[in-house]
Write an enzyme that holds these catalytic residues in place. Structure first.
Site, mmCIF file in Angstrom:
data_model
loop_
_atom_site.group_PDB
_atom_site.id
_atom_site.type_symbol
_atom_site.label_atom_id
_atom_site.label_comp_id
_atom_site.label_asym_id
_atom_site.label_seq_id
_atom_site.Cartn_x
_atom_site.Cartn_y
_atom_site.Cartn_z
ATOM 1 N N ASP A 1 -8.847 -0.487 -5.219
ATOM 2 C CA ASP A 1 -8.821 0.591 -4.230
ATOM 3 C C ASP A 1 -7.472 0.543 -3.523
ATOM 4 O OD1 ASP A 1 -11.472 0.835 -4.911
ATOM 5 O OD2 ASP A 1 -12.235 0.013 -3.033
ATOM 6 N N ASP B 1 -5.862 0.967 0.057
ATOM 7 C CA ASP B 1 -6.297 0.950 1.458
ATOM 8 C C ASP B 1 -5.295 1.725 2.307
ATOM 9 O OD1 ASP B 1 -8.632 -0.868 1.260
ATOM 10 O OD2 ASP B 1 -7.113 -2.291 0.585
#
Length: 213
Positions: free
Chosen positions: A135, A137
């Site tokens: 992911d 951030d």
């Protein structure tokens, strides 16, 4: 004092003691290499003049997160979470197109996200943190619900088109933050993250000036 997600470098002669059991040798090696720590949320155990820090080790070192406290006076340098353009060139090739698209779309709505977590640490250390399933951030500084809605819409569309995943927070006018995905939901209360803890607040309390108008 630097807020959460800021990167800090300690003075070379600064004492550092890992709060994570058994992690002291790794912590010493980390700082000896000239790498930074990240400012973490305070938990109340800090002494006056101290800041809570974290060192997230890369996957090759077990992805352990080392916790420590340091004296504010021992911080040699600090920078906010990195701007997105600062990390794009350090990201894996399979991430480049998606991140460039994200930057262009953010610019189009007048927003400039900052990056923390694995992408930021790969950029500042040169160590491999990011993989295809990571992911990214993101930290979005905003002032109004209109901006929050625009960011949420952008991220939902970006995830759909690129098949990548964004995590991160919306940084509110009072310096507190809320997870963007939680904000995108329909719950009447959301978890608000502060420098010294978390608490549930009504959604209507996130932008009080607008509510009072």
């Amino acid at each position: 004092m630097a807020g959460r997600h800021a990167l800090v470098w300690l003075r070379a002669d600064a004492p550092s003691q890992a709060l994570t059991p058994g992690a002291q040798p790794r912590l010493q090696a980390w700082f000896a290499a000239g790498f930074p720590a990240v400012v973490a949320r305070r938990d109340g155990a800090e002494q006056p003049g101290q800041v809570r820090l974290g060192v997230p080790l890369p996957p090759a070192q077990g992805k352990q997160r080392i916790a420590l406290c340091a004296q504010v006076s021992d911080i040699a340098r600090s920078v906010p979470a990195l701007a997105l353009p600062e990390v794009i060139s350090h990201a894996p090739p399979q991430w480049q197109a998606a991140l460039h698209a994200l930057q262009a779309q953010a610019t189009a709505i007048g927003m400039q996200p900052r990056v923390f977590g694995s992408f930021a640490f790969q950029a500042v250390t040169g160590l491999p943190y990011v993989h295809a399933a990571s992911d990214v951030d993101l930290l979005w500084t905003l002032d109004t619900p209109t901006q929050a809605h625009a960011v949420v819409t952008l991220l939902q569309q970006w995830e759909h088109v690129t098949a990548r995943r964004a995590d991160g927070e919306l940084l509110l006018p009072d310096g507190n933050a809320v997870n963007w995905r939680e904000y995108a939901g329909d719950a009447q209360q959301v978890l608000v993250k502060r420098n010294d803890g978390c608490r549930l607040l009504p959604r209507t309390a996130l932008f009080p000036e607008r509510c009072a108008a």
